[in-house]
Design a protein around this motif. Sequence first.
Motif, PDB file in Angstrom:
ATOM      1  N   LYS A  24       0.826  -1.214   0.000  1.00  0.00           N
ATOM      2  CA  LYS A  24       0.000   0.000   0.000  1.00  0.00           C
ATOM      3  C   LYS A  24       0.858   1.262   0.000  1.00  0.00           C
ATOM      4  CE  LYS A  24      -1.942  -1.398   3.801  1.00  0.00           C
ATOM      5  NZ  LYS A  24      -1.374  -2.739   3.753  1.00  0.00           N
ATOM      6  N   THR A  25       1.747   1.355   0.971  1.00  0.00           N
ATOM      7  CA  THR A  25       2.513   2.589   1.136  1.00  0.00           C
ATOM      8  C   THR A  25       3.409   2.842  -0.075  1.00  0.00           C
ATOM      9  OG1 THR A  25       2.450   2.159   3.507  1.00  0.00           O
ATOM     10  CG2 THR A  25       4.030   3.812   2.743  1.00  0.00           C
ATOM     11  N   THR A  26       4.017   1.779  -0.571  1.00  0.00           N
ATOM     12  CA  THR A  26       4.880   1.896  -1.746  1.00  0.00           C
ATOM     13  C   THR A  26       4.067   2.350  -2.959  1.00  0.00           C
ATOM     14  OG1 THR A  26       6.160   0.067  -0.840  1.00  0.00           O
ATOM     15  CG2 THR A  26       6.571   0.640  -3.142  1.00  0.00           C
TER      16      THR A  26
ATOM     17  N   GLY B  99      -2.144   7.798   7.458  1.00  0.00           N
ATOM     18  CA  GLY B  99      -3.190   7.149   8.235  1.00  0.00           C
ATOM     19  C   GLY B  99      -2.803   5.813   8.839  1.00  0.00           C
ATOM     20  N   ASP B 100      -1.602   5.320   8.561  1.00  0.00           N
ATOM     21  CA  ASP B 100      -1.134   4.141   9.301  1.00  0.00           C
ATOM     22  C   ASP B 100      -0.371   4.653  10.498  1.00  0.00           C
ATOM     23  OD1 ASP B 100      -0.082   1.883  10.419  1.00  0.00           O
ATOM     24  OD2 ASP B 100       0.892   1.129   8.607  1.00  0.00           O
ATOM     25  N   THR B 101      -1.035   4.635  11.628  1.00  0.00           N
ATOM     26  CA  THR B 101      -0.402   5.136  12.854  1.00  0.00           C
ATOM     27  C   THR B 101      -0.034   3.967  13.754  1.00  0.00           C
ATOM     28  OG1 THR B 101      -2.538   5.341  13.956  1.00  0.00           O
ATOM     29  CG2 THR B 101      -1.761   7.263  12.740  1.00  0.00           C
ATOM     30  N   PHE B 102      -0.165   2.755  13.221  1.00  0.00           N
ATOM     31  CA  PHE B 102       0.015   1.559  14.045  1.00  0.00           C
ATOM     32  C   PHE B 102       1.333   0.819  13.793  1.00  0.00           C
ATOM     33  CE2 PHE B 102      -0.591  -3.055  14.661  1.00  0.00           C
ATOM     34  CZ  PHE B 102      -0.768  -3.050  16.034  1.00  0.00           C
ATOM     35  N   ARG B 103       1.593   0.438  12.535  1.00  0.00           N
ATOM     36  CA  ARG B 103       2.780  -0.381  12.278  1.00  0.00           C
ATOM     37  C   ARG B 103       4.061   0.395  12.539  1.00  0.00           C
ATOM     38  NH1 ARG B 103       4.752  -1.011   7.124  1.00  0.00           N
ATOM     39  NH2 ARG B 103       6.297   0.324   8.097  1.00  0.00           N
ATOM     40  N   ALA B 104       5.021  -0.273  13.132  1.00  0.00           N
ATOM     41  CA  ALA B 104       6.271   0.377  13.510  1.00  0.00           C
ATOM     42  C   ALA B 104       6.858   1.157  12.337  1.00  0.00           C
ATOM     43  CB  ALA B 104       7.264  -0.677  14.008  1.00  0.00           C
TER      44      ALA B 104
ATOM     45  N   ASP C  53       7.122   7.251   9.301  1.00  0.00           N
ATOM     46  CA  ASP C  53       8.439   7.591   8.740  1.00  0.00           C
ATOM     47  C   ASP C  53       8.553   7.108   7.298  1.00  0.00           C
ATOM     48  OD1 ASP C  53       9.283   8.713  11.060  1.00  0.00           O
ATOM     49  OD2 ASP C  53      10.247   6.895  11.819  1.00  0.00           O
ATOM     50  N   GLN C  54       8.058   5.914   7.065  1.00  0.00           N
ATOM     51  CA  GLN C  54       8.135   5.327   5.719  1.00  0.00           C
ATOM     52  C   GLN C  54       7.400   6.221   4.715  1.00  0.00           C
ATOM     53  OE1 GLN C  54       6.193   1.507   5.426  1.00  0.00           O
ATOM     54  NE2 GLN C  54       6.954   1.086   3.361  1.00  0.00           N
ATOM     55  N   LEU C  55       6.188   6.641   5.057  1.00  0.00           N
ATOM     56  CA  LEU C  55       5.423   7.477   4.127  1.00  0.00           C
ATOM     57  C   LEU C  55       6.079   8.850   3.961  1.00  0.00           C
ATOM     58  CD1 LEU C  55       2.790   7.323   2.387  1.00  0.00           C
ATOM     59  CD2 LEU C  55       1.746   8.762   4.151  1.00  0.00           C
TER      60      LEU C  55
ATOM     61  N   ILE D 102      -4.763   8.913   1.051  1.00  0.00           N
ATOM     62  CA  ILE D 102      -4.724   8.520   2.457  1.00  0.00           C
ATOM     63  C   ILE D 102      -4.184   7.093   2.588  1.00  0.00           C
ATOM     64  CG2 ILE D 102      -6.096   8.245   4.568  1.00  0.00           C
ATOM     65  CD1 ILE D 102      -6.219  11.086   3.451  1.00  0.00           C
ATOM     66  N   ASP D 103      -3.085   6.939   3.314  1.00  0.00           N
ATOM     67  CA  ASP D 103      -2.535   5.613   3.609  1.00  0.00           C
ATOM     68  C   ASP D 103      -3.280   5.058   4.824  1.00  0.00           C
ATOM     69  OD1 ASP D 103      -0.911   3.376   3.533  1.00  0.00           O
ATOM     70  OD2 ASP D 103       0.840   4.339   4.460  1.00  0.00           O
ATOM     71  N   THR D 104      -3.471   3.770   4.858  1.00  0.00           N
ATOM     72  CA  THR D 104      -4.080   3.147   6.041  1.00  0.00           C
ATOM     73  C   THR D 104      -3.229   1.965   6.471  1.00  0.00           C
ATOM     74  OG1 THR D 104      -5.452   1.627   4.717  1.00  0.00           O
ATOM     75  CG2 THR D 104      -6.441   3.754   5.295  1.00  0.00           C
TER      76      THR D 104
HETATM   77 MG   LIG Z   1       2.027   0.648   4.746  1.00  0.00          MG
END
Ligand SMILES: [Mg+2]
Lengths: 299, 305
Positions: free
Chosen positions: A109-111, A132-137, A141-143, A184-186
């Motif tokens: 998704k993020t990529t 919008g991904d506030t969960f995965r470690a 930063d990645q986005l 929006i990323d999730t």
């Molecule tokens: Mg992602």
Amino acid sequence: EKTKEGFFSKLSRVVVGKSKVDEDVLDELEEILISSDVGVETTIKIIRRIEDRVAKDKFLTTNELDGILREEIAELLAENKSSDVENAFIKSDKKPFVLMVVGVNGVGKTTTIGKLASQFHQAGNKVVLGAGDTFRAAAVDQLKLWGQRVGIPVIDHGMNTDPASVAYDAVKQAVEQDADIVIIDTAGRLHTKVNLMNELSKIKRVMQKVIPDAPHEVLLVLDGSTGQNAFIQAQEFTKVTEVTALAITKLDGTAKGGVVIGISDQFKIPVKYIGVGEKIEDLQVFNKKEFVDSLFKRK
Amino acid sequence: MFENLSSKLNTAIRTLKGQGRITDVNVAATVKEIRKALMDADVNYKVAKEITDKIKEEALGQKILIAVEPGQMLVKIVHDELTGLMGGEKKDINLKGDPAVVLIAGLQGSGKTTFSGKLAQHIKKGGRNVLLVACDIYRPAAIDQLKVLGEQVGVEVYAEPENKNAVSIAQNGIEYARKMGKKVVIVDTAGRLAVDEAMMNEIAAVKEAIKPTEILFVVDSMTGQDAVNTAKTFNDRLNFDGVVLTKLDGDARGGAALSIRHVVEKPIKFISTGEKMEALDQFYPDRMASRILGMGDVLSLVEKA
Ligand SMILES: [Mg+2]
Ligand SMILES: Nc1nc2c(ncn2[C@@H]2O[C@H](COP(=O)(O)OP(=O)(O)OP(=O)(O)O)[C@@H](O)[C@H]2O)c(=O)[nH]1
Ligand SMILES: Nc1nc2c(ncn2[C@@H]2O[C@H](COP(=O)(O)OP(=O)(O)OP(=O)(O)O)[C@@H](O)[C@H]2O)c(=O)[nH]1
Ligand SMILES: [Mg+2]
């Protein structure tokens, strides 16, 4: 191409001198389709359609079989509006166009967002991303790194915050900044997790406070190496978010992504993009013909 | 989409009833159903064929017990066969050496980094001093991700953000572990496709340089037919010691597990069942067999048979 001939010469061997497609031909076809993750049900459907055509047309040469096969498979793939494809990255009449990206964990998704943002940006759009991904470690930063690569702003509230409020804020800021597109990323989520699935509906609802018909597109990302589970993913994500388009990633490997044929057929959701690598330029607009051809390529 | 296999089998087998023995002719439709069920569960086409041929051989000539449905009897044969194919005795990971070195490899997004964190916690709980080494120099924020996980489980992470050579980071990490008296080193690597020559060369070079005591291949349980190709190539290049099956908290049937086991003959050593650091489990072949067959109730069925 050599690879293609491999299969069809095999087919021609069994077809020669026969007035109908027999068991051997169908077995061969079955192997190719199942091995591409097309799935048993869709494979049977395709084979039935071929059988029907053969019964109707009586005599069938290998060349004809080749053509029919491709036609029948292509027909199962939902239609993109051709204007969509030609103008894939041109400004829409919605401003800002709100695109929400969903899918199970690790599919890309993020990529895909990073790549899409780059193409929209290059086509002259003003793009804003929402983390919008506030969960995965380290997801934020990645986005943000993708945002830097493309040279566009990323709206974030940091980790472990409410994703719906990030989405709200991103859409609101996109309006204020007169942006053309907000993506929006999730967080990745398995469709079996009810709470997380409900969270997606909430994210949608909250965005509608800013723009009533948002999101204008819900893009479900499917990993091209996923097998039959992708079917259930499409079903479940569609239930909670009304998915409007599909992206298939990781098609630069040997996996064929055939499962989308059945998905597209049953849910009438068009495949819009394919991911063919990890770099910023590795995103293509989906081309039906090339995709169908790739199923018959033996690597 | 997935009807219960036993009900399908019972329909297919109805004709068997009253015929006394399982024969080539009366079992054909049933074998076809089993094969379909396996392929629906993402078992590789060829592997499914081989397995069902074998099952057919085994079933031939067996007397059909009056007491049980013949479908159930075949299900038991299938279930036993799958369990056997995936099982054997339980294999632990090898943590001998000072430090012991565990190399993690697999496709993009399969769950390597998450698993690295979990394994670190698992080993730490066992009382050994662990170091995580961040060798993914490609994915944006890969190092940060491992650092966050390391912090969550209280394990130090060795990283060199400026170094663009995975081999030297791995070597330096192990050197650092020695100096600091760490007993186990877990090396997280970038995701890579089996057809990416440059990336496969990289991981082979990492292996060569650090001589791991254990190499684990991480696979997403949702993987389809391609699992065999990937596993085979990774195994050819790395001769890995075991498989980690991830994302089993979903509803994927996980047929890839069977295909991989069948093709590379390496044991599944761990399963991953969630995003949290605690979600790590042992692998049970019989449970996996039931899952692939799509029948939670298979065990009770089998008991009856
Ligand atoms: Mg992602
Ligand atoms: N080879 C290849 N790798 C890809 C492609 N798309 C994404 N990836 C890789 O897949 C991995 C996961 O990608 P992400 O974009 O982080 O996936 P995600 O869906 O956002 O993951 P979560 O947010 O953790 O659920 C990364 O290593 C990406 O570089 C593709 O088209 N080809
Ligand atoms: N539900 C679930 N999610 C998992 C599991 N293992 C990993 N994930 C998620 O899958 C996604 C990818 O995990 P990563 O650990 O980043 O995968 P990776 O193999 O390191 O990815 P790359 O480094 O990009 O190749 C993340 O969203 C993880 O939280 C699992 O067992 N269950
Ligand atoms: Mg990783």
